[in-house]
Design a protein around this motif. Sequence first.
Motif, mmCIF file in Angstrom:
data_model
loop_
_atom_site.group_PDB
_atom_site.id
_atom_site.type_symbol
_atom_site.label_atom_id
_atom_site.label_comp_id
_atom_site.label_asym_id
_atom_site.label_seq_id
_atom_site.Cartn_x
_atom_site.Cartn_y
_atom_site.Cartn_z
ATOM 1 N N VAL A 135 0.861 -1.092 0.034
ATOM 2 C CA VAL A 135 -0.032 -0.062 0.074
ATOM 3 C C VAL A 135 1.022 1.362 0.054
ATOM 4 C CG1 VAL A 135 -1.962 -1.162 1.156
ATOM 5 C CG2 VAL A 135 -0.121 -0.052 2.412
ATOM 6 N N ASP A 136 0.380 2.405 -0.550
ATOM 7 C CA ASP A 136 1.174 3.593 -0.558
ATOM 8 C C ASP A 136 1.125 4.450 0.846
ATOM 9 O OD1 ASP A 136 1.541 3.458 -3.228
ATOM 10 O OD2 ASP A 136 -0.191 4.136 -3.848
ATOM 11 N N GLU A 137 0.104 4.220 1.653
ATOM 12 C CA GLU A 137 0.080 4.897 2.809
ATOM 13 C C GLU A 137 -1.182 3.919 3.740
ATOM 14 O OE1 GLU A 137 -3.123 8.397 2.925
ATOM 15 O OE2 GLU A 137 -1.680 8.480 1.378
ATOM 16 N N ARG A 138 -0.698 4.224 5.017
ATOM 17 C CA ARG A 138 -1.712 3.579 6.108
ATOM 18 C C ARG A 138 -2.356 4.759 6.673
ATOM 19 N NH1 ARG A 138 1.328 -0.611 9.539
ATOM 20 N NH2 ARG A 138 1.929 1.417 10.746
ATOM 21 N N ALA A 139 -3.557 4.527 7.121
ATOM 22 C CA ALA A 139 -4.672 5.328 7.798
ATOM 23 C C ALA A 139 -4.527 4.876 9.332
ATOM 24 C CB ALA A 139 -5.636 5.533 7.374
ATOM 25 N N ILE A 140 -4.058 5.519 10.314
ATOM 26 C CA ILE A 140 -4.212 5.154 12.007
ATOM 27 C C ILE A 140 -5.059 5.960 12.485
ATOM 28 C CG2 ILE A 140 -2.752 4.280 13.900
ATOM 29 C CD1 ILE A 140 -0.427 3.801 11.995
ATOM 30 N N PHE A 141 -6.037 5.426 12.806
ATOM 31 C CA PHE A 141 -7.119 6.391 13.763
ATOM 32 C C PHE A 141 -6.920 6.274 15.055
ATOM 33 C CE2 PHE A 141 -9.122 4.982 9.813
ATOM 34 C CZ PHE A 141 -9.435 6.275 9.087
ATOM 35 N N ASP A 142 -7.102 7.333 15.970
ATOM 36 C CA ASP A 142 -7.082 7.142 17.314
ATOM 37 C C ASP A 142 -8.561 6.542 17.912
ATOM 38 O OD1 ASP A 142 -9.127 9.042 16.917
ATOM 39 O OD2 ASP A 142 -8.531 10.753 18.088
ATOM 40 N N ARG A 143 -8.217 6.258 19.062
ATOM 41 C CA ARG A 143 -9.471 5.199 19.508
ATOM 42 C C ARG A 143 -10.855 5.903 19.523
ATOM 43 N NH1 ARG A 143 -8.889 2.162 25.502
ATOM 44 N NH2 ARG A 143 -11.270 1.614 25.204
ATOM 45 N N ASP A 144 -10.948 7.414 19.763
ATOM 46 C CA ASP A 144 -12.197 7.708 19.811
ATOM 47 C C ASP A 144 -12.873 7.554 18.235
ATOM 48 O OD1 ASP A 144 -12.183 8.518 22.390
ATOM 49 O OD2 ASP A 144 -11.424 10.502 22.122
ATOM 50 N N ALA A 145 -12.004 8.003 17.442
ATOM 51 C CA ALA A 145 -12.537 7.775 15.710
ATOM 52 C C ALA A 145 -12.902 6.517 15.363
ATOM 53 C CB ALA A 145 -11.455 8.595 15.130
ATOM 54 N N LEU A 146 -12.066 5.529 15.870
ATOM 55 C CA LEU A 146 -12.475 4.233 15.833
ATOM 56 C C LEU A 146 -14.009 3.748 16.322
ATOM 57 C CD1 LEU A 146 -9.220 2.162 16.279
ATOM 58 C CD2 LEU A 146 -10.384 2.426 14.136
ATOM 59 N N HIS A 147 -14.269 4.369 17.408
ATOM 60 C CA HIS A 147 -15.636 4.047 17.958
ATOM 61 C C HIS A 147 -16.865 4.845 17.830
ATOM 62 C CE1 HIS A 147 -13.733 0.616 19.838
ATOM 63 N NE2 HIS A 147 -12.542 1.341 20.154
ATOM 64 N N GLU A 148 -16.596 5.825 16.785
ATOM 65 C CA GLU A 148 -17.657 6.704 16.403
ATOM 66 C C GLU A 148 -18.703 6.048 15.759
ATOM 67 O OE1 GLU A 148 -16.132 9.806 14.152
ATOM 68 O OE2 GLU A 148 -15.632 11.058 15.786
ATOM 69 N N ARG A 149 -19.979 6.416 16.037
ATOM 70 C CA ARG A 149 -21.087 5.936 15.320
ATOM 71 C C ARG A 149 -21.853 6.900 14.491
ATOM 72 N NH1 ARG A 149 -23.993 0.959 18.029
ATOM 73 N NH2 ARG A 149 -21.991 0.422 19.107
#
Length: 69
Positions: free
Chosen positions: A55-69
Amino acid sequence: MNAIRQVFDDAAEQLRIDLPPELQHRRVEVIILPMDEQVAPFTETAGPRYRTFKVDERAIFDRDALHER
């Protein structure tokens, strides 16, 4: 549990295995395994275990962004 292993260099038509007293009159399992057959290495018998991608780039989200609805 202790295993008994005997290797017969030239197996005859019948084999005799002397059991120690603690194994006599008990339920036991006997496995006959030929030792002269070569087992193919894993790499020759199967494909890669996991698929990998470049892959060209990876996206690493913080904990709050991962658990948003």
